[in-house]
Write a protein that holds these residues in place. Sequence first.
Motif, PDB file in Angstrom:
ATOM      1  N   SER A  53       0.839  -1.312  -0.011  1.00  0.00           N
ATOM      2  CA  SER A  53      -0.049  -0.029   0.012  1.00  0.00           C
ATOM      3  C   SER A  53       0.874   1.414  -0.176  1.00  0.00           C
ATOM      4  O   SER A  53       2.065   1.295   0.489  1.00  0.00           O
ATOM      5  CB  SER A  53      -0.911   0.054   1.143  1.00  0.00           C
ATOM      6  OG  SER A  53      -0.310   0.241   2.397  1.00  0.00           O
ATOM      7  N   ILE A  54       0.543   2.311  -0.545  1.00  0.00           N
ATOM      8  CA  ILE A  54       1.145   3.545  -0.703  1.00  0.00           C
ATOM      9  C   ILE A  54       0.352   4.504  -0.039  1.00  0.00           C
ATOM     10  O   ILE A  54      -0.829   4.653  -0.536  1.00  0.00           O
ATOM     11  CB  ILE A  54       1.597   3.636  -2.190  1.00  0.00           C
ATOM     12  CG1 ILE A  54       2.527   5.101  -2.304  1.00  0.00           C
ATOM     13  CG2 ILE A  54       0.577   3.795  -3.233  1.00  0.00           C
ATOM     14  CD1 ILE A  54       3.478   4.849  -3.443  1.00  0.00           C
ATOM     15  N   THR A  55       0.916   5.726   0.582  1.00  0.00           N
ATOM     16  CA  THR A  55       0.309   7.019   1.092  1.00  0.00           C
ATOM     17  C   THR A  55       0.966   8.057   0.584  1.00  0.00           C
ATOM     18  O   THR A  55       2.337   7.918   0.258  1.00  0.00           O
ATOM     19  CB  THR A  55       0.191   6.709   2.685  1.00  0.00           C
ATOM     20  OG1 THR A  55       1.531   6.826   3.013  1.00  0.00           O
ATOM     21  CG2 THR A  55      -0.581   5.721   3.165  1.00  0.00           C
ATOM     22  N   GLY A  56       0.758   9.306   0.591  1.00  0.00           N
ATOM     23  CA  GLY A  56       1.088  10.487   0.235  1.00  0.00           C
ATOM     24  C   GLY A  56       1.164  10.680  -0.995  1.00  0.00           C
ATOM     25  O   GLY A  56       1.997  11.203  -1.837  1.00  0.00           O
ATOM     26  N   LEU A  57       0.429  10.045  -1.986  1.00  0.00           N
ATOM     27  CA  LEU A  57       0.278  10.447  -3.254  1.00  0.00           C
ATOM     28  C   LEU A  57      -0.057  11.700  -3.828  1.00  0.00           C
ATOM     29  O   LEU A  57      -0.925  12.348  -2.946  1.00  0.00           O
ATOM     30  CB  LEU A  57      -0.690   9.191  -3.929  1.00  0.00           C
ATOM     31  CG  LEU A  57      -0.619   7.791  -4.181  1.00  0.00           C
ATOM     32  CD1 LEU A  57      -1.579   7.062  -4.599  1.00  0.00           C
ATOM     33  CD2 LEU A  57       0.803   7.555  -4.807  1.00  0.00           C
ATOM     34  N   ASN A  58       0.616  12.322  -4.757  1.00  0.00           N
ATOM     35  CA  ASN A  58       0.271  13.683  -5.329  1.00  0.00           C
ATOM     36  C   ASN A  58       0.857  14.662  -4.222  1.00  0.00           C
ATOM     37  O   ASN A  58       0.175  15.755  -4.000  1.00  0.00           O
ATOM     38  CB  ASN A  58      -1.133  13.878  -5.733  1.00  0.00           C
ATOM     39  CG  ASN A  58      -1.128  15.111  -6.885  1.00  0.00           C
ATOM     40  OD1 ASN A  58       0.076  15.449  -7.449  1.00  0.00           O
ATOM     41  ND2 ASN A  58      -2.103  15.598  -6.607  1.00  0.00           N
ATOM     42  N   ASN A  59       1.652  14.252  -3.241  1.00  0.00           N
ATOM     43  CA  ASN A  59       2.202  15.183  -2.077  1.00  0.00           C
ATOM     44  C   ASN A  59       3.648  15.462  -2.299  1.00  0.00           C
ATOM     45  O   ASN A  59       4.515  14.607  -2.577  1.00  0.00           O
ATOM     46  CB  ASN A  59       1.976  14.136  -0.829  1.00  0.00           C
ATOM     47  CG  ASN A  59       2.257  15.136   0.454  1.00  0.00           C
ATOM     48  OD1 ASN A  59       2.994  16.080   0.258  1.00  0.00           O
ATOM     49  ND2 ASN A  59       1.699  14.711   1.348  1.00  0.00           N
ATOM     50  N   GLU A  60       3.880  16.542  -2.443  1.00  0.00           N
ATOM     51  CA  GLU A  60       5.250  17.215  -2.851  1.00  0.00           C
ATOM     52  C   GLU A  60       6.092  16.632  -1.671  1.00  0.00           C
ATOM     53  O   GLU A  60       7.405  16.739  -2.269  1.00  0.00           O
ATOM     54  CB  GLU A  60       5.309  18.526  -2.897  1.00  0.00           C
ATOM     55  CG  GLU A  60       4.500  19.158  -4.096  1.00  0.00           C
ATOM     56  CD  GLU A  60       5.032  18.739  -5.551  1.00  0.00           C
ATOM     57  OE1 GLU A  60       6.273  18.540  -5.547  1.00  0.00           O
ATOM     58  OE2 GLU A  60       4.218  18.717  -6.468  1.00  0.00           O
ATOM     59  N   THR A  61       5.736  16.517  -0.682  1.00  0.00           N
ATOM     60  CA  THR A  61       6.614  15.899   0.414  1.00  0.00           C
ATOM     61  C   THR A  61       6.966  14.389   0.600  1.00  0.00           C
ATOM     62  O   THR A  61       7.786  13.993   1.429  1.00  0.00           O
ATOM     63  CB  THR A  61       6.565  16.461   1.789  1.00  0.00           C
ATOM     64  OG1 THR A  61       5.187  16.138   2.335  1.00  0.00           O
ATOM     65  CG2 THR A  61       6.642  18.166   1.969  1.00  0.00           C
ATOM     66  N   GLY A  62       6.344  13.762  -0.356  1.00  0.00           N
ATOM     67  CA  GLY A  62       6.181  12.506  -0.223  1.00  0.00           C
ATOM     68  C   GLY A  62       5.272  11.597   0.729  1.00  0.00           C
ATOM     69  O   GLY A  62       4.165  12.086   0.890  1.00  0.00           O
ATOM     70  N   GLY A  63       5.515  10.308   1.111  1.00  0.00           N
ATOM     71  CA  GLY A  63       4.576   9.682   1.938  1.00  0.00           C
ATOM     72  C   GLY A  63       5.553   8.237   2.058  1.00  0.00           C
ATOM     73  O   GLY A  63       6.710   8.373   2.452  1.00  0.00           O
ATOM     74  N   SER A  64       4.854   7.138   2.045  1.00  0.00           N
ATOM     75  CA  SER A  64       5.297   5.924   2.556  1.00  0.00           C
ATOM     76  C   SER A  64       4.636   4.547   1.967  1.00  0.00           C
ATOM     77  O   SER A  64       3.593   4.648   1.237  1.00  0.00           O
ATOM     78  CB  SER A  64       5.146   5.728   4.298  1.00  0.00           C
ATOM     79  OG  SER A  64       3.967   5.522   4.476  1.00  0.00           O
TER      80      SER A  64
END
Length: 97
Positions: A53-64
């Motif tokens: 699973s991936i979080t932080g999509l379309n977030n300039e600072t990233g995710g996990s």
Amino acid sequence: MTVGTTENIVTIQGNDATTVFPFQFNIPTAADAVVKFTDTDGSRTTMTGADYSITGLNNETGGSVTYPLTGSPIATGTSLTLDRAAPYIQPASVSNQ
């Protein structure tokens, strides 16, 4: 147009404990993420979206990325690579002067 970052790949080493792996760059959509697992022999396997699973999509600072979703964390000597594979597009029309 300004490009905020040129970083688009991160490789994280397994440690027998971690299942959540951070990244610090923008991945616009889940289809733009490529996650690969490298085993102790160096063999690389590209994961499917059902594997992580991936979080932080379309977030300039990233995710996990969380991998694996169930079972044991990846072992020491293995690694997980996350790559942004966004298509090369130019949404603005630029005319020659």
